[in-house]
Write a protein that holds these residues in place. Structure first.
Motif, PDB file in Angstrom:
ATOM      1  N   TYR A 120      42.075  33.720  48.091  1.00 50.13           N
ATOM      2  CA  TYR A 120      42.797  32.937  48.739  1.00 50.13           C
ATOM      3  C   TYR A 120      41.474  33.332  50.196  1.00 50.13           C
ATOM      4  O   TYR A 120      40.376  32.368  50.664  1.00 50.13           O
ATOM      5  CB  TYR A 120      43.765  32.980  49.220  1.00 50.13           C
ATOM      6  CG  TYR A 120      44.117  32.604  51.172  1.00 50.13           C
ATOM      7  CD1 TYR A 120      43.938  31.329  50.179  1.00 50.13           C
ATOM      8  CD2 TYR A 120      43.801  33.529  51.783  1.00 50.13           C
ATOM      9  CE1 TYR A 120      44.914  30.144  52.288  1.00 50.13           C
ATOM     10  CE2 TYR A 120      44.341  32.466  53.176  1.00 50.13           C
ATOM     11  CZ  TYR A 120      44.386  31.224  53.584  1.00 50.13           C
ATOM     12  OH  TYR A 120      45.209  30.629  54.367  1.00 50.13           O
ATOM     13  N   MET A 169      43.502  26.135  44.347  1.00 50.63           N
ATOM     14  CA  MET A 169      43.849  26.393  45.307  1.00 50.63           C
ATOM     15  C   MET A 169      42.851  25.163  46.415  1.00 50.63           C
ATOM     16  O   MET A 169      43.569  24.436  47.311  1.00 50.63           O
ATOM     17  CB  MET A 169      43.245  27.693  46.092  1.00 50.63           C
ATOM     18  CG  MET A 169      43.796  28.716  45.217  1.00 50.63           C
ATOM     19  SD  MET A 169      43.443  30.808  45.454  1.00 50.63           S
ATOM     20  CE  MET A 169      44.107  31.846  45.407  1.00 50.63           C
ATOM     21  N   LEU A 283      50.514  29.505  50.236  1.00 50.53           N
ATOM     22  CA  LEU A 283      49.944  28.853  49.129  1.00 50.53           C
ATOM     23  C   LEU A 283      50.417  29.417  48.227  1.00 50.53           C
ATOM     24  O   LEU A 283      50.361  28.694  47.012  1.00 50.53           O
ATOM     25  CB  LEU A 283      48.419  28.926  50.101  1.00 50.53           C
ATOM     26  CG  LEU A 283      47.739  28.510  48.396  1.00 50.53           C
ATOM     27  CD1 LEU A 283      47.531  27.329  48.350  1.00 50.53           C
ATOM     28  CD2 LEU A 283      46.000  29.478  48.232  1.00 50.53           C
ATOM     29  N   LEU A 287      51.877  28.316  44.187  1.00 51.76           N
ATOM     30  CA  LEU A 287      51.211  28.430  43.019  1.00 51.76           C
ATOM     31  C   LEU A 287      52.133  28.818  42.289  1.00 51.76           C
ATOM     32  O   LEU A 287      51.908  28.930  41.313  1.00 51.76           O
ATOM     33  CB  LEU A 287      49.834  28.901  43.210  1.00 51.76           C
ATOM     34  CG  LEU A 287      48.611  28.712  44.497  1.00 51.76           C
ATOM     35  CD1 LEU A 287      47.613  30.573  45.111  1.00 51.76           C
ATOM     36  CD2 LEU A 287      47.661  27.948  43.479  1.00 51.76           C
TER      37      LEU A 287
END
Length: 611
Positions: A120, A169, A283, A287
């Motif tokens: 990230y 992502m 995020l 995931l």
């Protein structure tokens, strides 16, 4: 002043982001931005070098930021684990405690969180520097879910699964990039035992059957169970005999689950578990439901069933060095046994322990075990749990000592995945590590280079390390793995090592003449370990540059015996080994006494020798 905003319309103006080394996903008609050096395989230099692409820097080059990241991922882990444990209890209709789930989930979570945080942060750096960057992503129909922790690790070493991580992502960040599809998978790493070890294993099995028959006559069980103890087969057998079967190894493997269809309905219940504090955690919440291995979801009950058939019901204690990580049936059995009152006994299994400022493996093993046996070091915050003693891996080994009649230099090198797996050693530092090897070779006299053989790590991880060495040092011989490390160590005159792995501890404990060197800026020691390493520097065993190490090799090679046996040097080696690679001539007896005490329920301070 009036601001002028430029709209990028020229196809050649917008950067293309290459996230991995899979070249078919690169658009070479645009200027290339490589997300990291992992994209540029050395063996493919003739292809990517003419592209004159820009390589993005690492988020972890700044020391303070690196330290903050280490603390942050630990904080996320400790906040996520309880909510994930509660969700899995509900999903599987069980009521296991936090320790149970730390044993089961910890090895995966401690990799997963820093891995996706690193990916990230890399993407954020790319977009901060080039907001209009484009890319090509992996299509959703190719995405895979790991079967278990081990497969997750194997996948993480390769390009395709990392491409999947970046693609997922980018999609969640709202990027609508072109898609392609390729298979995502990684072959398992196969460890082949040599013929001698196979014979010893057969002898061990025969002896175990004999001891079991005798013990059964007295209707005695096996209170302490070994699993991957890290004792040699011979030493393990001696301990079993001395305890008359009080300790007992579990050999063979429990049934492992194979890939199964993921259950999207169940996995949706894991969505948004963590109360998010920032965009990364939002995020990660999205995931995780797809990324969490099947062994914790669809295959959980099957693994529990396999563990119940493979392991005994009511052990008093369970002893292991490495099974805590990738052996899912063992982890379920050990965690359940601990909830029923069994003691969990851990054992250090290699280098770095007791030395590094940040080392998640050590933290995890200390967190899940009741008693932990180190190779000599202590930890101030765990004084009631860490017991320094004779190293299991080193027990029963002979001293090698200096011998001028022997010939040659054994250089043992390391390798590391191109993609970050744990924050304590970012892959960007591996380029510097490889550069130090080149500097060492260039400083060594040619006549000594011809006497040097290099023992590389079993896995190359895509660094093309042998090809690099052949380019800058074609006279060096590459040692194959058909000879064990100990055999190779025994035959050489001088051992050289450029990293803090296990082999340098093995060499020093065997009293093998050794010259060590590594970059102190890369490997940050904890304060209580620093004086022992400084002492090795003072006596000329450890060096802080490859040039100094190469010059030292040249200076001592003609009379290694005299150099190595000097009083101050031997005193420094012995002091270091007592702290980090302790051995004892009475190791078998000491360990047998320790296990007998534990079997009797005596959990007083360890009986293992601390001298």
């Amino acid at each position: 002043m009036k601001q002028v905003y430029m709209l990028v319309t020229d196809n050649q103006s917008a950067y293309f982001l290459a996230t991995t080394a899979i070249e078919e996903f690169w658009d070479t008609t645009k200027p290339i931005l490589f997300l990291g050096d992992w994209c540029r395989r050395y063996s493919r230099k003739s292809f990517w070098e003419p592209l004159a692409g820009e390589v993005l820097g690492s988020p972890w080059e700044d020391t303070q930021r690196f330290h903050q990241a280490n603390h942050y991922v630990v904080d996320v882990y400790e906040r996520l684990l309880p909510v994930l444990a509660e969700a899995l209890n509900e999903l599987h209709d069980v009521k296991h405690g936090m320790r149970y789930w730390r044993i089961i989930l910890g090895p995966w979570l401690q990799l997963y969180i820093p891995d996706i945080y690193d990916r990230y942060m890399c993407l954020q750096m790319a977009f901060d520097k080039h907001p209009n960057v484009t890319s090509t992503v992996l299509s959703e129909d190719a995405w895979v879910t790991p079967c278990d922790t081990l497969e997750f690790v194997q996948l993480l070493k390769g390009d395709a699964y990392n491409l999947q991580i970046y693609s997922r992502m980018l999609k969640l960040l709202g990027k609508n990039f072109p898609q392609k599809s390729i298979p995502v998978g990684a072959p398992p790493f196969i460890f082949r035992e040599n013929i001698k070890k196979q014979r010893i294993l057969r002898l061990t099995n025969f002896a175990l059957r004999c001891i079991a028959k005798i013990r059964n006559l007295f209707k005695a069980g096996h209170p302490i169970i070994f699993r991957n103890s890290y004792f040699s087969h011979i030493v393990e057998l001696q301990i079993i005999a001395k305890t008359f079967g009080t300790v007992w190894p579990i050999l063979g493997e429990a049934d492992q689950i194979s890939h199964m269809e993921t259950d999207g309905t169940i996995r949706c219940r894991l969505d948004n578990l963590l109360p998010a504090k920032n965009d990364f955690e939002i995020l990660m919440n999205k995931l995780l439901p797809i990324d969490i291995p099947q062994s914790f979801i669809e295959g959980f009950n099957a693994i529990e069933h396999a563990s119940q058939h493979h392991y005994p019901d009511k052990p008093k204690a369970i002893f292991s060095a490495v099974a805590w990580y990738y052996d899912e049936p063992f982890k379920q059995w050990a965690a359940a046994s601990a909830e029923r009152g069994a003691l969990l006994l851990g054992m250090q299994h290699g280098g770095y322990y007791g030395s590094l400022r940040f080392f998640p493996n050590e933290d995890h093993e200390l967190a899940i075990t009741d008693r932990y046996f180190s190779w000599g070091w202590e930890r101030p915050t765990f004084t009631q749990k860490v017991f320094p003693g004779s190293a299991a891996k080193l027990s029963g080994r002979k001293l090698l000592t200096a011998d001028n009649r022997k010939q040659g230099i054994l250089f043992v090198a390391n390798s590391w995945p191109r993609y970050l797996m744990q924050l304590y050693y970012p892959p960007t530092q591996f380029n510097d590590y490889l550069l130090w090897q080149s500097r060492f070779a260039k400083t060594m006299p040619q006549e000594l280079l011809s006497k040097m053989r290099i023992r590389f790590h079993r896995e190359d991880f895509g660094w093309d390390i042998i090809q690099r060495w052949m380019d800058f040092c074609p006279v060096a011989a590459v040692e194959k793995w058909d000879m064990t490390f100990l055999q190779s160590l025994d035959t050489c005159l001088l051992y050289v090592c450029d990293h803090q792995g296990t082999t340098f501890l093995e060499a020093l404990s065997a009293d093998k003449p050794s010259i060590l060197f590594w970059n102190p800026a890369i490997v940050e020691p904890r304060p209580e370990a620093q004086p022992y390493y400084d002492r090795l520097r003072e006596v000329g065993i450890l060096y802080d540059s490859p040039e100094a190490a190469a010059n030292a090799v040249a200076a001592v090679y003609d009379d290694v015996e005299r150099w190595w046996n000097e009083t101050d040097r031997q005193a420094a080696r012995q002091s270091f080994c007592n702290q980090f690679a302790r051995t004892s001539p009475n190791a078998v007896k000491e360990w047998a006494n320790e296990f007998n005490l534990i079997a009797k329920g005596d959990i007083r301070p360890s009986s293992i020798s601390c001298s």
